[in-house]
Scaffold this motif. Sequence first.
Motif, PDB file in Angstrom:
ATOM      1  N   ARG A   2       9.137 -11.430   1.615  1.00  0.00           N
ATOM      2  CA  ARG A   2       8.718 -10.078   1.221  1.00  0.00           C
ATOM      3  C   ARG A   2       9.912  -9.151   1.015  1.00  0.00           C
ATOM      4  O   ARG A   2       9.855  -8.202   0.233  1.00  0.00           O
ATOM      5  CB  ARG A   2       7.777  -9.522   2.308  1.00  0.00           C
ATOM      6  CG  ARG A   2       7.104  -8.228   1.945  1.00  0.00           C
ATOM      7  CD  ARG A   2       6.132  -7.799   3.028  1.00  0.00           C
ATOM      8  NE  ARG A   2       4.853  -8.489   2.954  1.00  0.00           N
ATOM      9  CZ  ARG A   2       3.883  -8.172   2.104  1.00  0.00           C
ATOM     10  NH1 ARG A   2       4.042  -7.193   1.241  1.00  0.00           N
ATOM     11  NH2 ARG A   2       2.748  -8.831   2.100  1.00  0.00           N
ATOM     12  N   LYS A   3      11.030  -9.452   1.740  1.00  0.00           N
ATOM     13  CA  LYS A   3      12.215  -8.595   1.646  1.00  0.00           C
ATOM     14  C   LYS A   3      13.051  -8.869   0.408  1.00  0.00           C
ATOM     15  O   LYS A   3      13.944  -8.087   0.075  1.00  0.00           O
ATOM     16  CB  LYS A   3      13.120  -8.807   2.892  1.00  0.00           C
ATOM     17  CG  LYS A   3      12.446  -8.544   4.221  1.00  0.00           C
ATOM     18  CD  LYS A   3      13.362  -8.972   5.368  1.00  0.00           C
ATOM     19  CE  LYS A   3      13.791 -10.434   5.168  1.00  0.00           C
ATOM     20  NZ  LYS A   3      14.390 -11.082   6.332  1.00  0.00           N
ATOM     21  N   ASP A   4      12.807  -9.976  -0.275  1.00  0.00           N
ATOM     22  CA  ASP A   4      13.621 -10.316  -1.450  1.00  0.00           C
ATOM     23  C   ASP A   4      13.518  -9.217  -2.502  1.00  0.00           C
ATOM     24  O   ASP A   4      12.479  -8.590  -2.666  1.00  0.00           O
ATOM     25  CB  ASP A   4      13.177 -11.654  -2.056  1.00  0.00           C
ATOM     26  CG  ASP A   4      13.551 -12.835  -1.174  1.00  0.00           C
ATOM     27  OD1 ASP A   4      14.481 -12.682  -0.352  1.00  0.00           O
ATOM     28  OD2 ASP A   4      12.907 -13.891  -1.298  1.00  0.00           O
ATOM     29  N   LYS A   5      14.608  -9.015  -3.201  1.00  0.00           N
ATOM     30  CA  LYS A   5      14.653  -8.021  -4.286  1.00  0.00           C
ATOM     31  C   LYS A   5      13.552  -8.321  -5.293  1.00  0.00           C
ATOM     32  O   LYS A   5      13.333  -9.471  -5.664  1.00  0.00           O
ATOM     33  CB  LYS A   5      16.026  -8.102  -4.965  1.00  0.00           C
ATOM     34  CG  LYS A   5      16.224  -7.118  -6.111  1.00  0.00           C
ATOM     35  CD  LYS A   5      17.577  -7.373  -6.787  1.00  0.00           C
ATOM     36  CE  LYS A   5      17.607  -6.773  -8.192  1.00  0.00           C
ATOM     37  NZ  LYS A   5      17.386  -5.321  -8.180  1.00  0.00           N
ATOM     38  N   SER A   6      12.847  -7.263  -5.747  1.00  0.00           N
ATOM     39  CA  SER A   6      11.803  -7.537  -6.731  1.00  0.00           C
ATOM     40  C   SER A   6      12.222  -7.072  -8.118  1.00  0.00           C
ATOM     41  O   SER A   6      13.066  -6.197  -8.288  1.00  0.00           O
ATOM     42  CB  SER A   6      10.459  -6.965  -6.291  1.00  0.00           C
ATOM     43  OG  SER A   6      10.516  -5.574  -6.266  1.00  0.00           O
ATOM     44  N   HIS A   7      11.641  -7.726  -9.087  1.00  0.00           N
ATOM     45  CA  HIS A   7      11.931  -7.488 -10.499  1.00  0.00           C
ATOM     46  C   HIS A   7      10.644  -7.026 -11.160  1.00  0.00           C
ATOM     47  O   HIS A   7       9.551  -7.344 -10.691  1.00  0.00           O
ATOM     48  CB  HIS A   7      12.397  -8.791 -11.166  1.00  0.00           C
ATOM     49  CG  HIS A   7      13.584  -9.404 -10.496  1.00  0.00           C
ATOM     50  ND1 HIS A   7      14.869  -9.181 -10.910  1.00  0.00           N
ATOM     51  CD2 HIS A   7      13.666 -10.217  -9.415  1.00  0.00           C
ATOM     52  CE1 HIS A   7      15.700  -9.826 -10.118  1.00  0.00           C
ATOM     53  NE2 HIS A   7      15.004 -10.470  -9.199  1.00  0.00           N
ATOM     54  N   PHE A  63       7.588  -9.045  -9.373  1.00  0.00           N
ATOM     55  CA  PHE A  63       7.724 -10.287  -8.629  1.00  0.00           C
ATOM     56  C   PHE A  63       9.038 -10.309  -7.876  1.00  0.00           C
ATOM     57  O   PHE A  63      10.046  -9.769  -8.327  1.00  0.00           O
ATOM     58  CB  PHE A  63       7.565 -11.519  -9.530  1.00  0.00           C
ATOM     59  CG  PHE A  63       8.706 -11.716 -10.498  1.00  0.00           C
ATOM     60  CD1 PHE A  63       8.722 -11.031 -11.701  1.00  0.00           C
ATOM     61  CD2 PHE A  63       9.753 -12.570 -10.195  1.00  0.00           C
ATOM     62  CE1 PHE A  63       9.777 -11.207 -12.588  1.00  0.00           C
ATOM     63  CE2 PHE A  63      10.804 -12.749 -11.074  1.00  0.00           C
ATOM     64  CZ  PHE A  63      10.815 -12.062 -12.281  1.00  0.00           C
ATOM     65  N   GLY A  64       8.991 -10.868  -6.673  1.00  0.00           N
ATOM     66  CA  GLY A  64      10.177 -10.947  -5.834  1.00  0.00           C
ATOM     67  C   GLY A  64      10.537 -12.394  -5.596  1.00  0.00           C
ATOM     68  O   GLY A  64      10.641 -13.173  -6.534  1.00  0.00           O
ATOM     69  N   GLY A  65      10.711 -12.735  -4.317  1.00  0.00           N
ATOM     70  CA  GLY A  65      11.052 -14.107  -3.961  1.00  0.00           C
ATOM     71  C   GLY A  65      10.097 -14.622  -2.906  1.00  0.00           C
ATOM     72  O   GLY A  65       8.993 -14.096  -2.755  1.00  0.00           O
ATOM     73  N   VAL A  66      10.536 -15.638  -2.175  1.00  0.00           N
ATOM     74  CA  VAL A  66       9.657 -16.253  -1.178  1.00  0.00           C
ATOM     75  C   VAL A  66       9.540 -15.410   0.096  1.00  0.00           C
ATOM     76  O   VAL A  66       8.649 -15.643   0.913  1.00  0.00           O
ATOM     77  CB  VAL A  66      10.095 -17.683  -0.811  1.00  0.00           C
ATOM     78  CG1 VAL A  66       9.878 -18.616  -1.988  1.00  0.00           C
ATOM     79  CG2 VAL A  66      11.543 -17.722  -0.363  1.00  0.00           C
ATOM     80  N   LEU A  85       5.390 -19.694  -4.917  1.00  0.00           N
ATOM     81  CA  LEU A  85       5.102 -18.934  -3.687  1.00  0.00           C
ATOM     82  C   LEU A  85       5.816 -17.576  -3.645  1.00  0.00           C
ATOM     83  O   LEU A  85       5.946 -16.973  -2.583  1.00  0.00           O
ATOM     84  CB  LEU A  85       5.430 -19.779  -2.450  1.00  0.00           C
ATOM     85  CG  LEU A  85       4.425 -20.921  -2.204  1.00  0.00           C
ATOM     86  CD1 LEU A  85       4.935 -21.882  -1.134  1.00  0.00           C
ATOM     87  CD2 LEU A  85       3.050 -20.372  -1.804  1.00  0.00           C
ATOM     88  N   PHE A  86       6.255 -17.115  -4.801  1.00  0.00           N
ATOM     89  CA  PHE A  86       6.911 -15.803  -4.846  1.00  0.00           C
ATOM     90  C   PHE A  86       5.911 -14.674  -4.584  1.00  0.00           C
ATOM     91  O   PHE A  86       4.746 -14.741  -4.996  1.00  0.00           O
ATOM     92  CB  PHE A  86       7.543 -15.558  -6.220  1.00  0.00           C
ATOM     93  CG  PHE A  86       8.866 -16.234  -6.435  1.00  0.00           C
ATOM     94  CD1 PHE A  86       9.400 -17.117  -5.492  1.00  0.00           C
ATOM     95  CD2 PHE A  86       9.588 -16.004  -7.597  1.00  0.00           C
ATOM     96  CE1 PHE A  86      10.623 -17.743  -5.707  1.00  0.00           C
ATOM     97  CE2 PHE A  86      10.818 -16.621  -7.820  1.00  0.00           C
ATOM     98  CZ  PHE A  86      11.333 -17.487  -6.880  1.00  0.00           C
TER      99      PHE A  86
END
Length: 197
Positions: A151-156, A146-149, A174-175
């Motif tokens: 697509r470029k957000d760092k994912s975990h 899962f990342g953030g809102v 909405l992540f």
Amino acid sequence: MNFQIAEGAVVLRGFAVPCSDALEAAVHAITAQAPFRHMTVPGGHKMSVAMTNCGKAGWVSDRSGYRYEATDPETGMRWPPMPECFTEIAASAAAQAGYGKFCPDVCLINDYQPGARMALHQDKDERDFTAPIVSVSLGGPATFLFGGVSRKDKSHRIRLTHGDVVVWGGPARLFFHGVSPLKPGAARINLTFRKAL
Ligand code: MD3
Ligand code: FE
């Protein structure tokens, strides 16, 4: 054991273990009426995850897009009703995570055989994003991303195993998220409860 993994997202480790036999039996009964199938995405490929639904509507995909439909396109019949043990686990998990009065109207059932995966995406086909989504994992382990809102957000990544429940609400609703290819071994079933209508 509640564990917040992001703002609005709570993991309930093993929360569904006590009722997992009942949940699995209900999945079996649902698939006798509405079998698992590999849906086609708008680009024309078939998904590696096999799916079915229960509840007032079901999530469907075909060449024309994604949507919720009251009937199963394979049979023309309504999706099987949501079993009581489904509604109950979803509502109690949401309450445990701090979201009162969650009343899901649909449940997407995902069947992951070894190698099946789900690409990073957002769940945006529902009418109301203020309700959380409740995800129940059954069977073999999977690596959930899962990342953030954006697509470029760092994912975990987080390992989800049999009986784990995740509640995704608030900003996490909405992540971007996805599932890494399932390793050889036990198949995995995921129940995704949503208020879609
Ligand atoms: C995080 N299914 O069907 S459920 C899906 O394991 C889907 O089968 C995955 O993503 C599965 O759309 C994950 C967990 C989930 C569901 C919705 C989310 C995680 C989410 C919405 C926002 C962030
Ligand atoms: Fe999703």
